[in-house]
Design an enzyme around this catalytic site. Structure first.
Site, short mmCIF file in Angstrom:
data_model
loop_
_atom_site.label_atom_id
_atom_site.label_comp_id
_atom_site.label_asym_id
_atom_site.label_seq_id
_atom_site.Cartn_x
_atom_site.Cartn_y
_atom_site.Cartn_z
CE LYS A 14 18.20 2.96 -1.43
NZ LYS A 14 18.67 1.80 -2.22
NE ARG A 128 12.52 -4.45 -5.50
CZ ARG A 128 13.29 -3.42 -5.16
NH1 ARG A 128 13.40 -3.06 -3.89
NH2 ARG A 128 13.95 -2.72 -6.06
NE ARG A 134 11.55 -0.91 -9.14
CZ ARG A 134 12.39 -0.37 -8.27
NH1 ARG A 134 12.05 -0.31 -6.98
NH2 ARG A 134 13.55 0.10 -8.65
NE ARG A 146 17.81 -0.79 -10.20
CZ ARG A 146 16.89 -1.51 -9.56
NH1 ARG A 146 16.45 -2.65 -10.07
NH2 ARG A 146 16.40 -1.08 -8.42
P1 AMP Z 1 14.87 3.08 -6.59
O1 AMP Z 1 13.41 2.84 -6.43
O2 AMP Z 1 15.45 3.95 -5.51
O3 AMP Z 1 15.64 1.80 -6.79
O4 AMP Z 1 15.05 3.92 -7.93
C1 AMP Z 1 14.69 3.39 -9.19
C2 AMP Z 1 15.39 4.16 -10.30
O5 AMP Z 1 14.97 5.54 -10.26
C3 AMP Z 1 16.89 4.21 -10.20
O6 AMP Z 1 17.51 3.06 -10.77
C4 AMP Z 1 17.20 5.48 -10.98
O7 AMP Z 1 17.12 5.24 -12.37
C5 AMP Z 1 16.04 6.38 -10.59
N1 AMP Z 1 16.37 7.20 -9.41
C6 AMP Z 1 15.82 7.12 -8.17
N2 AMP Z 1 16.36 8.02 -7.33
C7 AMP Z 1 17.28 8.70 -8.07
C8 AMP Z 1 18.21 9.74 -7.77
N3 AMP Z 1 18.29 10.28 -6.55
N4 AMP Z 1 18.99 10.17 -8.79
C9 AMP Z 1 18.92 9.67 -10.03
N5 AMP Z 1 18.10 8.67 -10.37
C10 AMP Z 1 17.28 8.18 -9.40
#
Ligand code: AMP
Length: 189
Positions: A14, A128, A134, A146
């Site tokens: 994404k 990654r 991360r 996740r």
């Molecule tokens: P991402 O970078 O999109 O993989 O997000 C990393 C982490 O941030 C996720 O595993 C969630 O813990 C948190 N997170 C990101 N976006 C959201 C969202 N829209 N709602 C809840 N938690 C989020």
């Protein structure tokens, strides 16, 4: 105005694709994951709270996430549209987004879901994790959580927008350019 939701499980690409689409269609790219990482990096109260959830691979509560997203949207009143990456991740977030957009006379144009199978996601995220720094990309148990959270809490968002005829699935396996072309074809259709 084109308002796109770029959807898909963790590791589906994404972020990479949203960056390219934002550039091509002159959209504002908002990644809630990036916003949380910025807050965590600065040790803000919001960042410290978010870290409790992110470190385990759980979702940050809607009450925190929705307000943060709305603040960010409000910072760009003159944009040509938004591409959201990692939001909405729950039905409550989807309903809130529709309300926020409606107040601005805006609406979701489409949800594009990148489809990648689970074992490929685990492989990509571990890879990654070697360079992303991360913590949530470096531990296979957190990665699997996740993916599970995606299936349990986030996948229903696809159906929510599918009921409005807005959801489309895109094959998320291939080169970055191949996947980008598939997304552009859908956006222009
Ligand atoms: P991402 O970078 O999109 O993989 O997000 C990393 C982490 O941030 C996720 O595993 C969630 O813990 C948190 N997170 C990101 N976006 C959201 C969202 N829209 N709602 C809840 N938690 C989020």
């Amino acid at each position: 105005m084109i308002n796109i939701i770029l959807f898909g499980p963790p590791g589906s690409g994404k972020g990479t694709q949203a960056t390219k689409l934002a550039e091509k269609y002159e959209l504002i790219h908002i990644s809630t994951g990036d916003l949380f990482r910025y807050e965590m990096g600065n040790d803000t109260p919001l960042g410290l709270k978010a870290k409790e959830y992110i470190s385990k691979g759980d979702l940050v509560p809607d009450s925190i996430t929705i307000g943060m997203l709305e603040n960010k949207l409000n910072k760009h009143p003159d944009s040509k549209g938004f591409i959201l990456d990692g939001f909405p991740r729950t039905i409550a977030q989807s309903e809130a987004l529709d309300e926020i957009y409606a107040k601005k006379n805006m609406a979701v144009k489409c949800l594009l879901a990148l489809n990648v199978e689970d074992e490929e996601l685990v492989k990509r995220l571990l890879e990654r994790g070697k360079t992303s720094g991360r913590a949530d990309d470096s531990d296979v148990n957190i990665i699997r959580n996740r993916i599970k959270v995606y299936g349990d809490e986030t996948a229903p968002v696809y159906n929510y927008y599918d009921k409005q005829n807005l959801s489309k699935t895109i094959n998320g396996v291939g080169t970055i350019e191949e996947i980008f072309d598939r997304l552009c074809t859908q956006i222009e259709a």
